[in-house]
Design a protein around this motif. Structure first.
Motif, PDB file in Angstrom:
ATOM      1  N   THR A  20      -0.846  17.655  10.774  1.00 50.93           N
ATOM      2  CA  THR A  20       0.276  16.718  10.888  1.00 50.93           C
ATOM      3  C   THR A  20      -0.001  15.717  12.001  1.00 50.93           C
ATOM      4  OG1 THR A  20       1.464  18.112  12.496  1.00 50.93           O
ATOM      5  CG2 THR A  20       1.921  18.491  10.159  1.00 50.93           C
ATOM      6  N   GLY A  21       0.866  14.725  12.086  1.00 53.48           N
ATOM      7  CA  GLY A  21       0.749  13.726  13.141  1.00 53.48           C
ATOM      8  C   GLY A  21       0.585  12.340  12.559  1.00 53.48           C
ATOM      9  N   VAL A  22      -0.505  12.132  11.859  1.00 51.28           N
ATOM     10  CA  VAL A  22      -0.779  10.852  11.191  1.00 51.28           C
ATOM     11  C   VAL A  22      -0.605  11.013   9.686  1.00 51.28           C
ATOM     12  CG1 VAL A  22      -2.461   8.998  10.848  1.00 51.28           C
ATOM     13  CG2 VAL A  22      -2.401  10.253  13.023  1.00 51.28           C
ATOM     14  N   TYR A  23      -1.212  12.055   9.155  1.00 49.28           N
ATOM     15  CA  TYR A  23      -1.136  12.356   7.721  1.00 49.28           C
ATOM     16  C   TYR A  23      -0.591  13.771   7.545  1.00 49.28           C
ATOM     17  CZ  TYR A  23      -4.385   8.420   7.590  1.00 49.28           C
ATOM     18  OH  TYR A  23      -4.978   7.193   7.761  1.00 49.28           O
ATOM     19  N   ASP A  24       0.357  13.916   6.618  1.00 53.04           N
ATOM     20  CA  ASP A  24       0.894  15.228   6.285  1.00 53.04           C
ATOM     21  C   ASP A  24      -0.001  15.845   5.223  1.00 53.04           C
ATOM     22  OD1 ASP A  24       2.282  17.441   5.458  1.00 53.04           O
ATOM     23  OD2 ASP A  24       4.124  16.363   4.914  1.00 53.04           O
ATOM     24  N   THR A  25      -0.811  16.814   5.615  1.00 49.53           N
ATOM     25  CA  THR A  25      -1.799  17.352   4.682  1.00 49.53           C
ATOM     26  C   THR A  25      -1.181  18.234   3.600  1.00 49.53           C
ATOM     27  OG1 THR A  25      -2.276  19.280   6.078  1.00 49.53           O
ATOM     28  CG2 THR A  25      -3.586  17.278   6.463  1.00 49.53           C
ATOM     29  N   SER A  26       0.115  18.541   3.715  1.00 48.78           N
ATOM     30  CA  SER A  26       0.756  19.267   2.615  1.00 48.78           C
ATOM     31  C   SER A  26       0.840  18.395   1.363  1.00 48.78           C
ATOM     32  CB  SER A  26       2.156  19.748   3.021  1.00 48.78           C
ATOM     33  OG  SER A  26       3.058  18.659   3.169  1.00 48.78           O
ATOM     34  N   THR A  27       0.650  17.082   1.534  1.00 48.86           N
ATOM     35  CA  THR A  27       0.631  16.168   0.379  1.00 48.86           C
ATOM     36  C   THR A  27      -0.737  16.120  -0.290  1.00 48.86           C
ATOM     37  OG1 THR A  27       0.012  14.186   1.664  1.00 48.86           O
ATOM     38  CG2 THR A  27       2.366  14.725   1.520  1.00 48.86           C
ATOM     39  N   PHE A  28      -1.715  16.803   0.269  1.00 40.02           N
ATOM     40  CA  PHE A  28      -3.081  16.739  -0.263  1.00 40.02           C
ATOM     41  C   PHE A  28      -3.189  17.652  -1.487  1.00 40.02           C
ATOM     42  CE2 PHE A  28      -5.316  15.404   3.971  1.00 40.02           C
ATOM     43  CZ  PHE A  28      -4.486  14.289   4.028  1.00 40.02           C
ATOM     44  N   THR A  29      -2.526  17.233  -2.543  1.00 39.16           N
ATOM     45  CA  THR A  29      -2.527  17.969  -3.803  1.00 39.16           C
ATOM     46  C   THR A  29      -2.885  17.021  -4.929  1.00 39.16           C
ATOM     47  OG1 THR A  29      -0.152  17.557  -4.127  1.00 39.16           O
ATOM     48  CG2 THR A  29      -0.788  19.594  -2.975  1.00 39.16           C
ATOM     49  N   THR A  30      -3.192  17.598  -6.072  1.00 37.51           N
ATOM     50  CA  THR A  30      -3.616  16.803  -7.224  1.00 37.51           C
ATOM     51  C   THR A  30      -2.788  17.167  -8.444  1.00 37.51           C
ATOM     52  OG1 THR A  30      -5.864  16.784  -6.325  1.00 37.51           O
ATOM     53  CG2 THR A  30      -5.604  16.163  -8.635  1.00 37.51           C
ATOM     54  N   ASN A  31      -2.410  16.174  -9.203  1.00 34.31           N
ATOM     55  CA  ASN A  31      -1.646  16.369 -10.423  1.00 34.31           C
ATOM     56  C   ASN A  31      -2.550  16.851 -11.556  1.00 34.31           C
ATOM     57  OD1 ASN A  31       0.845  15.397  -9.293  1.00 34.31           O
ATOM     58  ND2 ASN A  31      -0.044  13.339  -9.412  1.00 34.31           N
ATOM     59  N   PRO A  32      -1.965  17.405 -12.625  1.00 35.32           N
ATOM     60  CA  PRO A  32      -2.778  17.879 -13.752  1.00 35.32           C
ATOM     61  C   PRO A  32      -3.698  16.808 -14.350  1.00 35.32           C
ATOM     62  CG  PRO A  32      -0.552  18.730 -13.938  1.00 35.32           C
ATOM     63  CD  PRO A  32      -0.541  17.768 -12.794  1.00 35.32           C
ATOM     64  N   ASP A  33      -3.277  15.534 -14.246  1.00 36.48           N
ATOM     65  CA  ASP A  33      -4.118  14.471 -14.797  1.00 36.48           C
ATOM     66  C   ASP A  33      -5.208  14.020 -13.821  1.00 36.48           C
ATOM     67  OD1 ASP A  33      -2.701  13.106 -12.877  1.00 36.48           O
ATOM     68  OD2 ASP A  33      -1.862  11.599 -14.240  1.00 36.48           O
ATOM     69  N   GLY A  34      -5.294  14.689 -12.642  1.00 38.97           N
ATOM     70  CA  GLY A  34      -6.324  14.371 -11.663  1.00 38.97           C
ATOM     71  C   GLY A  34      -5.908  13.364 -10.618  1.00 38.97           C
ATOM     72  N   SER A  35      -4.741  12.766 -10.750  1.00 42.24           N
ATOM     73  CA  SER A  35      -4.294  11.773  -9.765  1.00 42.24           C
ATOM     74  C   SER A  35      -3.838  12.476  -8.484  1.00 42.24           C
ATOM     75  CB  SER A  35      -3.160  10.931 -10.334  1.00 42.24           C
ATOM     76  OG  SER A  35      -2.054  11.752 -10.685  1.00 42.24           O
ATOM     77  N   PRO A  36      -4.161  11.911  -7.323  1.00 41.10           N
ATOM     78  CA  PRO A  36      -3.823  12.562  -6.054  1.00 41.10           C
ATOM     79  C   PRO A  36      -2.413  12.209  -5.582  1.00 41.10           C
ATOM     80  CG  PRO A  36      -5.146  10.620  -5.642  1.00 41.10           C
ATOM     81  CD  PRO A  36      -5.001  10.723  -7.133  1.00 41.10           C
ATOM     82  N   ASN A  37      -1.833  13.069  -4.783  1.00 39.81           N
ATOM     83  CA  ASN A  37      -0.518  12.836  -4.176  1.00 39.81           C
ATOM     84  C   ASN A  37      -0.624  12.539  -2.686  1.00 39.81           C
ATOM     85  OD1 ASN A  37       0.947  13.495  -6.617  1.00 39.81           O
ATOM     86  ND2 ASN A  37       0.393  15.636  -6.234  1.00 39.81           N
ATOM     87  N   HIS A  38      -1.805  12.302  -2.193  1.00 44.79           N
ATOM     88  CA  HIS A  38      -2.075  12.207  -0.763  1.00 44.79           C
ATOM     89  C   HIS A  38      -1.285  11.091  -0.079  1.00 44.79           C
ATOM     90  CE1 HIS A  38      -5.270  14.576  -2.361  1.00 44.79           C
ATOM     91  NE2 HIS A  38      -5.903  14.705  -1.219  1.00 44.79           N
ATOM     92  N   GLN A  39      -0.761  11.408   1.108  1.00 42.69           N
ATOM     93  CA  GLN A  39      -0.180  10.377   1.956  1.00 42.69           C
ATOM     94  C   GLN A  39      -1.295   9.438   2.373  1.00 42.69           C
ATOM     95  OE1 GLN A  39       1.724  11.791   5.590  1.00 42.69           O
ATOM     96  NE2 GLN A  39       1.728   9.739   6.488  1.00 42.69           N
ATOM     97  N   ARG A  40      -1.166   8.169   2.022  1.00 40.76           N
ATOM     98  CA  ARG A  40      -2.221   7.197   2.334  1.00 40.76           C
ATOM     99  C   ARG A  40      -1.903   6.359   3.571  1.00 40.76           C
ATOM    100  NH1 ARG A  40      -6.852   8.628  -0.415  1.00 40.76           N
ATOM    101  NH2 ARG A  40      -6.484   8.794  -2.662  1.00 40.76           N
ATOM    102  N   ASP A  41      -0.614   6.107   3.804  1.00 43.00           N
ATOM    103  CA  ASP A  41      -0.229   5.294   4.952  1.00 43.00           C
ATOM    104  C   ASP A  41       0.004   6.182   6.168  1.00 43.00           C
ATOM    105  OD1 ASP A  41      -0.227   2.969   3.393  1.00 43.00           O
ATOM    106  OD2 ASP A  41       1.845   3.321   2.748  1.00 43.00           O
ATOM    107  N   PRO A  42      -0.464   5.785   7.339  1.00 46.33           N
ATOM    108  CA  PRO A  42      -0.234   6.602   8.537  1.00 46.33           C
ATOM    109  C   PRO A  42       1.243   6.660   8.885  1.00 46.33           C
ATOM    110  CG  PRO A  42      -1.216   4.479   9.113  1.00 46.33           C
ATOM    111  CD  PRO A  42      -1.250   4.572   7.625  1.00 46.33           C
ATOM    112  N   SER A  43       1.658   7.768   9.450  1.00 48.42           N
ATOM    113  CA  SER A  43       3.046   7.935   9.859  1.00 48.42           C
ATOM    114  C   SER A  43       3.379   6.990  11.009  1.00 48.42           C
ATOM    115  CB  SER A  43       3.293   9.381  10.305  1.00 48.42           C
ATOM    116  OG  SER A  43       3.073  10.281   9.235  1.00 48.42           O
TER     117      SER A  43
END
Length: 327
Positions: A142-165
């Motif tokens: 945590t801090g800049v990027y919330d790594t709990s968002t580092f997941t992938t959808n069934p179609d392969g698209s990522p859910n990653h937080q891209r913008d810094p907090s």
């Protein structure tokens, strides 16, 4: 243009522990100017305008920087031999500490070569720096990027937080920030600003070759035997972008916030392709899976507040800051 290296080569001491120097961070002044016009490159067309000031590293992240990070993060790496995105290709576990945690060493002969890692690992590195290099798990997650968002959808698209907090001190640069630092010259065109075609402050392709033989980039020379020093991040310090960046051409392709990698590299590219990739309208931009070790990081950072700058100056009086220079 005034280029100012703030907190450059600054050794840190936190909780009594000494850490390696930070890279030189160049101040890039924000402002409104003409964006890139690249109708044949949908990713770059219309980009490059950054209105706020920011800082960006003069060099790519090094294997030496990564050794320190890896050994801090080691207790949380579940499969050191298989997590290539985090460990990269330059490091190997070499023994364990008293708690059974692997100790990572740089398997190359230089700590100054760029490190090949994933977007996710780069995000954790930014979290770690933002949290003053603490070693508890939250410091990496945590801090800049919330790594709990580092997941992938069934179609392969990522859910990653891209913008810094909000309030982030360090982050992966956006494509706009990267392009501006690599190609834009605010002093060009009689002070109105201009875009150069190549990241050496000119419209001429960089000369491929060793630095002691008149070369300006190591792009593609990885195909031929060359001394390790030719691949170090400051080997071509005689060639800079208008903003002062080293080795935008060559080294490794660089990760940006959007998940793409930008720029040419020392390996994989045939020589004939290098000028096309290095060009402002370049062919290099490609999306990469965020867990793959596919690029390196050129760290972006916030501009210190006046109080922070004063603190840095005070550290300099104590000898912790080795240099601070403007040019």
């Amino acid at each position: 243009m005034t280029r100012c290296i703030l907190a450059g080569a600054m050794a840190l001491t936190i909780a009594g522990k000494a850490y390696s120097a930070m890279p030189n961070l160049l101040l890039i002044e924000g402002g409104v100017h003409a964006p890139i016009s690249a109708p044949n490159n949908f990713f770059r067309d219309g980009r490059g305008v950054v209105e706020s000031d920011y800082r960006i590293a003069q060099t790519e992240l090094t294997t030496g920087d990564w050794t320190e990070f890896l050994n801090a993060y080691a207790p949380f790496i579940e499969n050191p031999l298989f997590d290539v995105g985090t460990v990269g290709y330059a490091h190997l576990p070499h023994g364990e500490d008293e708690n059974g945690v692997p100790i990572f060493v740089n398997a190359t002969s230089s700590d100054r070569t760029p490190v090949l890692v994933s977007w996710e690992a780069s995000a954790r590195y930014c979290n770690w720096l933002h949290n003053d290099r603490r070693t508890d798990r939250d410091a990496f997650e945590t801090g800049v990027y919330d790594t709990s968002t580092f997941t992938t959808n069934p179609d392969g698209s990522p859910n990653h937080q891209r913008d810094p907090s909000p309030g982030a001190r360090f982050w992966i640069p956006t494509a706009d920030q990267w392009l501006k630092a690599a190609y834009f010259d605010p002093d060009g065109n009689d002070g109105e600003g201009r875009w150069w075609n190549y990241p050496n402050g000119s419209d001429e392709p960089l000369v491929i070759g060793l630095p002691n033989e008149g070369g300006e980039t190591n792009a593609s020379i990885g195909f031929d035997p060359a001394p390790i020093t030719a691949f170090e991040v400051d080997a071509y310090d005689h060639v800079q972008s208008a903003a002062g960046l080293f080795s935008v051409s060559g080294g490794l392709s660089e990760l940006v916030a959007e998940g793409n990698v930008m720029g040419s590299e020392a390996w994989l590219l045939p020589e004939i392709v290098v000028p096309l990739v290095d060009h402002l309208h370049g062919l290099s931009d490609r999306y990469v899976d965020p867990w793959r070790a596919i690029g390196t990081l050129r760290l972006a950072a916030a501009v210190p507040s006046p109080s922070s700058t004063a603190a840095i100056a005070a550290l300099g009086l104590l000898g912790s800051v080795r240099r601070r220079r403007c040019r």
